[in-house]
Scaffold this motif. Structure first.
Motif, mmCIF file in Angstrom:
data_model
loop_
_atom_site.group_PDB
_atom_site.id
_atom_site.type_symbol
_atom_site.label_atom_id
_atom_site.label_comp_id
_atom_site.label_asym_id
_atom_site.label_seq_id
_atom_site.Cartn_x
_atom_site.Cartn_y
_atom_site.Cartn_z
ATOM 1 N N CYS A 1 -5.599 0.677 -4.540
ATOM 2 C CA CYS A 1 -4.985 1.558 -4.842
ATOM 3 C C CYS A 1 -4.535 1.670 -6.190
ATOM 4 O O CYS A 1 -4.272 3.109 -6.602
ATOM 5 C CB CYS A 1 -3.185 0.864 -4.180
ATOM 6 S SG CYS A 1 -3.346 1.144 -2.359
ATOM 7 N N CYS B 1 3.008 9.165 1.364
ATOM 8 C CA CYS B 1 2.765 8.201 2.251
ATOM 9 C C CYS B 1 3.995 7.702 2.995
ATOM 10 O O CYS B 1 4.817 6.913 2.404
ATOM 11 C CB CYS B 1 1.927 6.929 1.671
ATOM 12 S SG CYS B 1 1.307 5.896 2.900
ATOM 13 N N GLN C 1 -4.887 5.445 -7.631
ATOM 14 C CA GLN C 1 -3.927 6.273 -8.333
ATOM 15 C C GLN C 1 -4.484 7.005 -9.635
ATOM 16 O O GLN C 1 -4.254 8.026 -10.063
ATOM 17 C CB GLN C 1 -2.862 5.205 -9.022
ATOM 18 C CG GLN C 1 -1.806 4.623 -8.007
ATOM 19 C CD GLN C 1 -1.212 3.548 -8.421
ATOM 20 O OE1 GLN C 1 -1.144 2.927 -9.464
ATOM 21 N NE2 GLN C 1 -0.030 3.214 -7.767
ATOM 22 N N TYR D 1 -5.416 -1.309 5.894
ATOM 23 C CA TYR D 1 -5.003 -2.615 5.132
ATOM 24 C C TYR D 1 -5.305 -3.721 5.643
ATOM 25 O O TYR D 1 -4.390 -4.837 5.483
ATOM 26 C CB TYR D 1 -3.360 -2.279 4.730
ATOM 27 C CG TYR D 1 -2.375 -2.045 5.537
ATOM 28 C CD1 TYR D 1 -1.794 -3.220 6.537
ATOM 29 C CD2 TYR D 1 -2.130 -0.901 6.075
ATOM 30 C CE1 TYR D 1 -1.050 -2.756 7.588
ATOM 31 C CE2 TYR D 1 -1.048 -0.332 7.081
ATOM 32 C CZ TYR D 1 -0.297 -1.756 7.588
ATOM 33 O OH TYR D 1 0.347 -1.542 8.833
ATOM 34 N N LEU E 1 0.703 3.960 -2.913
ATOM 35 C CA LEU E 1 0.155 5.141 -2.710
ATOM 36 C C LEU E 1 1.244 6.416 -3.207
ATOM 37 O O LEU E 1 0.862 7.601 -3.717
ATOM 38 C CB LEU E 1 -0.216 5.392 -1.209
ATOM 39 C CG LEU E 1 -1.714 4.629 -0.876
ATOM 40 C CD1 LEU E 1 -1.888 4.829 0.553
ATOM 41 C CD2 LEU E 1 -2.489 5.030 -1.933
ATOM 42 N N VAL F 1 0.572 -1.276 0.058
ATOM 43 C CA VAL F 1 0.066 -0.051 -0.024
ATOM 44 C C VAL F 1 0.965 1.369 0.133
ATOM 45 O O VAL F 1 0.736 2.003 -0.751
ATOM 46 C CB VAL F 1 -0.877 0.090 1.110
ATOM 47 C CG1 VAL F 1 -1.616 1.457 1.279
ATOM 48 C CG2 VAL F 1 -2.151 -1.157 0.887
#
Length: 400
Positions: free
Chosen positions: A389, A317, A393, A378, A309, A305
């Motif tokens: 994810c 992130c 995006q 998650y 990200l 993740v």
């Protein structure tokens, strides 16, 4: 005469529950929704724990228990505190409640007088400020910036203390950031607290077994035993044992406070479910090996993740030390418009448009007293996380 008590005006409904509810409603209506908003393990409760509950039913353990929990469970909790952190509690210094939230509620309502202040480092779990406010206290929210690892620094703690300060609420690993304090970091906070002998500490360690990359968690009394006489060490079975629905939390604290919390609990819910307590007894005293297996899975998900990200336009992130959340900054997305025409002027605008346009449910950072970010859990399967994810995006890439 108004029907609804004025004290309810001090609090608001849980925003994490609101997001999860909306996601469920959309899914029930046939929409393709991936919900990453709930703070709940996707693992099933281990079989040995479920079997202990079944045996308790078969054995007729279906009566009321002591308000503070069964003697066997309180002894086992004390032993678990000792094994995990070297904390020396007697069973008289343990209370078992209907989830960790009730432990916190009991402690605040049993001690806070109108105007008393509770220091709450932010980002923070959504319920801390509202519980303090419902107890007629004043939440003092102290921002903990991303450049400091989302952690409370000793100087910031010192600056927040006033003659009205009664509590410090400290959560490690943290919900929503996953930030965790090691012993050295807690040492600095303990030094401040030793200079202020009237301040109590509630340390919420509910995620302490969910840590990564060899991180060693620590807790206040472990680091500074001199603070034991004014510390509540709270934990439970919901996260590390995948037992959220069983509703068992517990705490160790000085006898005087445990008695006060027990008194309050006796006139609200009374003791927790006898069957849930039997399951919790097996959880804290039985085999612990499955926790490491869960942690290994969570760490792989975390890494996936965080990587995906950080490939999304406008997001940043950090890599958390524990729990099962990430808390990315979305400041690079503010002031822009989504592909679906939604103006993104706040973190709430972002998560609302993300849910409406891409079917991904997350929680805005403002719900955790920290704007400009959002929380993703998650604690779900890798395929769903990858797809979610990818959608994030795409959503960020479509901002203009």
């Amino acid at each position: 005469m108004d029907l609804i008590a004025a004290r309810l005006d001090r609090i608001s409904p849980s925003q994490t529950i609101a997001i999860s509810t909306k996601a469920r409603e959309l899914k029930a209506a046939g929409k393709d929704i991936i919900s990453l908003s709930a703070g709940e393990p996707d693992f099933d409760t281990p079989a040995n724990i479920k079997q202990a509950a079944i045996r308790a039913i078969d054995d007729g353990q279906t009566k009321y228990t002591d308000v503070a929990g069964t003697p066997a469970l309180r002894r086992a909790v004390a032993e678990r505190f000792c094994l995990d952190s070297g904390l020396d509690y007697t069973s008289d210094e343990i209370i078992v409640s209907n989830g960790g939230k009730q432990v916190i509620y009991n402690a605040m309502v049993a001690t806070i007088n109108p105007g008393d202040e509770a220091i709450i480092p932010a980002p923070c779990w959504v319920s801390y400020p509202d519980i303090v406010a419902l107890a007629e206290g004043t939440p003092v929210v102290v921002p903990c910036m991303a450049e400091h690892g989302f952690k409370l620094r000793p100087a910031d703690l010192e600056a927040a203390i006033t003659p009205r300060t009664k509590w410090l609420l400290l959560n490690s690993p943290n919900n929503p950031t996953g930030a965790a304090y090691d012993a050295q970091e807690l040492r600095g906070l303990c030094d401040v607290l030793l200079r202020h002998p009237d301040i109590w500490i509630l340390t919420d360690d509910i995620y302490d077994k969910l840590v990564y990359d060899g991180f060693t968690p620590a807790t206040i009394v472990q680091v500074e035993p001199r603070l034991r006489a004014r510390t509540v060490t709270m934990n439970g079975v919901s996260k590390a044992y995948a037992m959220t629905g069983w509703r068992i939390g517990f705490a160790g604290a000085p006898v005087e406070l445990i008695r006060a919390m027990n008194k309050l609990q006796g006139q609200s819910t009374s003791g927790p479910s006898s069957i849930s307590q039997a399951a919790a007894l097996e959880a804290v005293s039985g085999p612990q090996g499955f926790i490491a297996e869960m942690v290994a899975t969570y760490q792989k998900r975390r890494d996936l993740v965080v990587s995906m990200l950080n490939q999304a336009s406008g997001l940043q992130c950090a890599t958390p030390e524990g729990a099962f959340y990430v808390f990315p900054s979305l400041r690079g997305c503010l002031g822009r418009t989504s592909a679906g025409g939604a103006r993104i002027d706040s973190d709430k605008d972002f998560v609302t448009a993300l849910l409406d346009e891409e079917g991904v449910a997350a929680v805005h950072g403002s719900a955790f007293m920290f704007a400009g970010h959002f929380r993703i859990s998650y604690a779900t399967d890798t395929q769903s996380l990858t797809e979610a994810c990818t959608r994030i995006q795409r959503f960020c890439g479509g901002l203009r």
